[in-house]
Write a protein that holds these residues in place. Sequence first.
Motif, short mmCIF file in Angstrom:
data_model
loop_
_atom_site.label_atom_id
_atom_site.label_comp_id
_atom_site.label_asym_id
_atom_site.label_seq_id
_atom_site.Cartn_x
_atom_site.Cartn_y
_atom_site.Cartn_z
N THR A 559 -67.43 -72.99 -15.20
CA THR A 559 -66.32 -72.31 -14.52
C THR A 559 -66.22 -70.85 -14.97
O THR A 559 -65.96 -69.95 -14.16
CB THR A 559 -65.00 -73.03 -14.81
OG1 THR A 559 -65.14 -74.41 -14.46
CG2 THR A 559 -63.87 -72.43 -14.01
N ALA A 560 -66.44 -70.59 -16.26
CA ALA A 560 -66.43 -69.21 -16.75
C ALA A 560 -67.56 -68.40 -16.11
O ALA A 560 -67.37 -67.22 -15.77
CB ALA A 560 -66.56 -69.20 -18.27
N TRP A 561 -68.72 -69.03 -15.95
CA TRP A 561 -69.83 -68.31 -15.30
C TRP A 561 -69.52 -68.03 -13.84
O TRP A 561 -69.80 -66.94 -13.32
CB TRP A 561 -71.10 -69.14 -15.42
CG TRP A 561 -72.29 -68.48 -14.78
CD1 TRP A 561 -73.05 -67.48 -15.29
CD2 TRP A 561 -72.81 -68.76 -13.47
NE1 TRP A 561 -74.04 -67.12 -14.39
CE2 TRP A 561 -73.90 -67.89 -13.27
CE3 TRP A 561 -72.46 -69.66 -12.48
CZ2 TRP A 561 -74.64 -67.90 -12.09
CZ3 TRP A 561 -73.21 -69.68 -11.31
CH2 TRP A 561 -74.28 -68.81 -11.12
N ILE A 562 -68.90 -68.98 -13.14
CA ILE A 562 -68.53 -68.76 -11.73
C ILE A 562 -67.50 -67.64 -11.63
O ILE A 562 -67.51 -66.85 -10.66
CB ILE A 562 -68.00 -70.06 -11.12
CG1 ILE A 562 -69.11 -71.11 -11.06
CG2 ILE A 562 -67.46 -69.82 -9.71
CD1 ILE A 562 -68.64 -72.45 -10.58
N SER A 563 -66.61 -67.54 -12.62
CA SER A 563 -65.60 -66.48 -12.57
C SER A 563 -66.23 -65.09 -12.64
O SER A 563 -65.63 -64.11 -12.20
CB SER A 563 -64.60 -66.66 -13.71
OG SER A 563 -65.22 -66.40 -14.97
N LEU A 571 -59.92 -69.16 -11.76
CA LEU A 571 -61.08 -69.75 -12.41
C LEU A 571 -61.03 -69.52 -13.92
O LEU A 571 -61.43 -70.39 -14.70
CB LEU A 571 -62.36 -69.17 -11.82
CG LEU A 571 -62.65 -69.54 -10.37
CD1 LEU A 571 -63.94 -68.89 -9.90
CD2 LEU A 571 -62.73 -71.05 -10.21
N ARG A 572 -60.54 -68.38 -14.35
CA ARG A 572 -60.40 -68.14 -15.78
C ARG A 572 -59.40 -69.13 -16.38
O ARG A 572 -59.64 -69.70 -17.45
CB ARG A 572 -59.95 -66.70 -16.03
CG ARG A 572 -60.93 -65.67 -15.52
CD ARG A 572 -60.37 -64.24 -15.65
NE ARG A 572 -60.18 -63.86 -17.04
CZ ARG A 572 -61.11 -63.32 -17.80
NH1 ARG A 572 -62.32 -63.10 -17.29
NH2 ARG A 572 -60.86 -62.98 -19.04
N VAL A 622 -67.94 -65.34 -24.00
CA VAL A 622 -68.73 -64.14 -23.71
C VAL A 622 -68.61 -63.78 -22.24
O VAL A 622 -68.42 -62.60 -21.86
CB VAL A 622 -70.20 -64.35 -24.12
CG1 VAL A 622 -71.06 -63.18 -23.65
CG2 VAL A 622 -70.31 -64.52 -25.62
N PHE A 623 -68.71 -64.77 -21.35
CA PHE A 623 -68.58 -64.51 -19.91
C PHE A 623 -67.18 -64.01 -19.56
O PHE A 623 -67.03 -63.04 -18.80
CB PHE A 623 -68.89 -65.79 -19.13
CG PHE A 623 -70.32 -66.22 -19.21
CD1 PHE A 623 -71.34 -65.29 -19.33
CD2 PHE A 623 -70.66 -67.56 -19.19
CE1 PHE A 623 -72.66 -65.68 -19.40
CE2 PHE A 623 -71.98 -67.97 -19.27
CZ PHE A 623 -72.99 -67.02 -19.38
N LEU A 624 -66.16 -64.65 -20.13
CA LEU A 624 -64.79 -64.26 -19.79
C LEU A 624 -64.44 -62.87 -20.33
O LEU A 624 -63.68 -62.14 -19.71
CB LEU A 624 -63.81 -65.29 -20.35
CG LEU A 624 -63.88 -66.70 -19.74
CD1 LEU A 624 -62.90 -67.63 -20.44
CD2 LEU A 624 -63.58 -66.65 -18.25
N ARG A 625 -65.02 -62.50 -21.49
CA ARG A 625 -64.68 -61.20 -22.08
C ARG A 625 -65.19 -60.05 -21.24
O ARG A 625 -64.65 -58.93 -21.31
CB ARG A 625 -65.25 -61.11 -23.50
CG ARG A 625 -64.99 -59.80 -24.22
CD ARG A 625 -65.30 -59.90 -25.68
NE ARG A 625 -64.39 -60.80 -26.34
CZ ARG A 625 -63.15 -60.46 -26.71
NH1 ARG A 625 -62.69 -59.24 -26.48
NH2 ARG A 625 -62.38 -61.32 -27.30
N ARG A 626 -66.18 -60.26 -20.42
CA ARG A 626 -66.73 -59.18 -19.61
C ARG A 626 -65.73 -58.68 -18.57
O ARG A 626 -65.92 -57.60 -18.02
CB ARG A 626 -68.01 -59.65 -18.92
CG ARG A 626 -69.14 -59.95 -19.90
CD ARG A 626 -70.39 -60.42 -19.19
NE ARG A 626 -71.46 -60.75 -20.15
CZ ARG A 626 -72.66 -61.20 -19.79
NH1 ARG A 626 -72.94 -61.36 -18.49
NH2 ARG A 626 -73.55 -61.49 -20.70
#
Length: 895
Positions: A559-563, A571-572, A622-626
């Motif tokens: 889900t984080a990658w899809i966000s 999604l987050r 890591v994905f969400l922090r971007r």
Amino acid sequence: MFDSPLDFFSLVIAIVAFIFARKAFNQAAALRARLDLMETVASSATAAGPTPPPLPAQEAPIAPSAADQIRIETTEEESPPPGQPVAPPPMPDIPAAASQPGPGFEERIGTRWVVWVGGLTLALGGFFMVRYSIDAGLLGPGVRTLLGGAFALALLASGEWTRRKESISAIEALPIANIPAILTAAGTSVAFATVYAAYALYGFLVPATAFILLGLVALGTLAAALLHGPALAGLGIAAAFVTPVLVSSDKPDFWALYIYLAIVTAAAFGLARIRLWRWLAVTTIVFALLWTFPCLQCGPSMVGPHAFHVIAGFVLAALLVVCGFMFGPPADEGQIEPISSGSLAACLAGATMIVLASFHDDAAIIVFAVLVAGTLSVAWRAPAATGAIGAAAIFVFVVFAEWAVRGNPDMLVLPGGPLPGICPAATDGSVSLHLITAAIFAAGFGAAGFLAQGRSVSAIIPVVWSATAVFTPLALLIALYARIAHLDRSIPFAILAVVLAAAYGAATEILTKRDNRPGLAISIALFATGALSALALALTFALEKGWLTIALALMSLGTAWISMQRPIPFLRSLSAILAGIVVLRIGYEPRIVGNAVGATPIFNWLLWGYGIPALSFWMASVFLRRRGDDAPLRTVESAAILFTVLLAFMEIRHLVNGGDVYASAAGLTEVALQVCVALAMAIGLERLRIRTGSIIHNVSAILLTVFAGLATVFGLMLLETPILWSTDVGGVFFNLLLLGYALPAVLALLLSYAVAGRRRAGYANTIAAGALILALTYVTFEIRRLYHGPVLTSGATGGAEQYTYSIAWLAFGVILLGIGILFNSQRARLASAVVIALTILKAFVIDMSTLTGVYRALSFMCLGLVLVAIGWLYQRILFRRQIAPATAPVAQPGA
């Protein structure tokens, strides 16, 4: 105070009618005041015409009025040049208070309070007359009842007569004193009380007759509300739904009750629709839902009447309440109307309670399925009721989850076995019906959610449809898996999950190719998340129980990658929610797979059950922090740190206690390993927070440091210290002392340097002091190990041992001083001073009294020589470094 129930009931009815009437009249008064203000302003504007040109001085009136005098003087002062038209003066502002003065005290008394009190007095007068006749014995019960009915009819006739007289009279009625409505309310109250007295007090009426008459009075009150306003509507709806409580019977007829409630609901909904009274619709919905509760305990035999009640309420709500559907009020395009959705959701809630109370009776399941299908149909045509499909999805999950939890015979299915022939004859119909119903629900919600995309100008409506399309099939699949497969491996359910994932993936691909419409991006993300969720469930169904934790963690990562691909805030939040579910999952069973965790050190189920989720959460963070630092990111970061710490601690417990993570006590080895791991993680988080600036990394580093400090003080120094308890520390140098004191000292020293200059000095110095204490403790315990063997508590302390302590402490202090001089570290030199001071204190307090002979002399001689050497080092090296080189003398002129 009250001699009979009639007195209390009469007073309550009268007070309720008085309150409703006063509220309605205040609203009408405010509306009338606004209309009068508008008419006054309009008439003033019409009367003001163009101002005539000023008269010459000799033609002016001899005695002008005050207003004319003001106009003449203004015209003379501001007379326009010749040839230009004279502009009319601006119309003065008319304040509301000036145009519509508030009523005075006398007007309030005469037009408001007198009428209100009069209506209340009339109602109470009828009740008190009956009471007087009872107390005095003047009239028999039959005559009293007839007189009460006659008085009620007289009040009702008076109300209708005054209403008609006001409607044809040329004199405008005062809305603040609606005499016809008050008379009618008093009449209906007396009529209701009279019928109830004839039934409850005198026994003139059988329950069925009293029930019908009271219902007719309530319905008549609702009908009169069409002419007299909302006060009577409130009185009528309260009386109508209270009537079944007042009339009781030893053998209640539930069919008659629910037919009566259907008639009352229809009348109330019809009145609410005609007059657009939202409050009346909401009140009716609440009362109708409450009437579903009283008889639920009667069991499956009462499914028929209850089913009629919820079906009738659903049909009436769809016809008369839902905006934009059949006879309901008009709807705003693209908007979800709360009452439209709430009315259908209330009926679904009633159907859900019937299913649960009847232990999933077949008829109750069929009725529930019909109402869910009806909800989808109504919401498809009327977007105002779209909120009801969200409630329908939740109720579907509640029904099947309760069915899964209720319990099932063990022979329903073998773990991982085939589905055919899984149930015995006793439950064949129930399980088959649930499976068929679940398949219909999954297909219905899924297909409707996909086809609803692009049908609305609003984003919220297609999003709700897609959310239910994703949630309902997944929830049903989990519930069926829990009921039939008992959470064991099941290849058939894994295949169903893969098919569901393929369907969600196809929906995602198709919607991605469409033109952008409101809510389409969110719906695509939801279907993509559903595909990942179904794949994770397939993995869970096909593998052991512990893989559920891993699957949920991988869902959070996906889900984080899809966000990142679809920057949708939902999604987050979904990724954070999944992480929270995994945390709750380990709180229920920390061993992940129970007793099957395994006995192999490190490479057991704890490694997979904690390690894979920890890695997933770190990657998800890591994905969400971007895309920013927010609450979902912090939640996932917290889960990543928690799982990393728990992985290390649980593996330590598993290793030290032979696979028993629930061991009641912790030894020196376990506490030492935990302190070392906590300090190492704190060092890593201190480095990481410098790069990320995350508050979670910051707080977690502090918490781990605090934990390490508390474990050191209470564990290593008190509860598990080998100097107090008989603990076998092992070999000479490679032993528990090295693990429990030397290694933590080195890690604490590294942590103090990691925080130096980035946190407060006191924080770093405290950690450095802890490192010094651990190091000195290690030196001391190692010397005792040399003299006493692996158990430090055995034997007495001799003179040679005491002398060795002094020499070792002194050498340790000298080494610290050398490090401080070599690296110019003031902290190391201060540590050296502390150790040497402790050595001096020991020499004068312990050595002087315990050592004898050559050991005492050697102790003091060595200490003296070291102190002199230290003084020389400070004077010749450190002090000289601090003296600035002398400058050459400046040559004087002429020298």
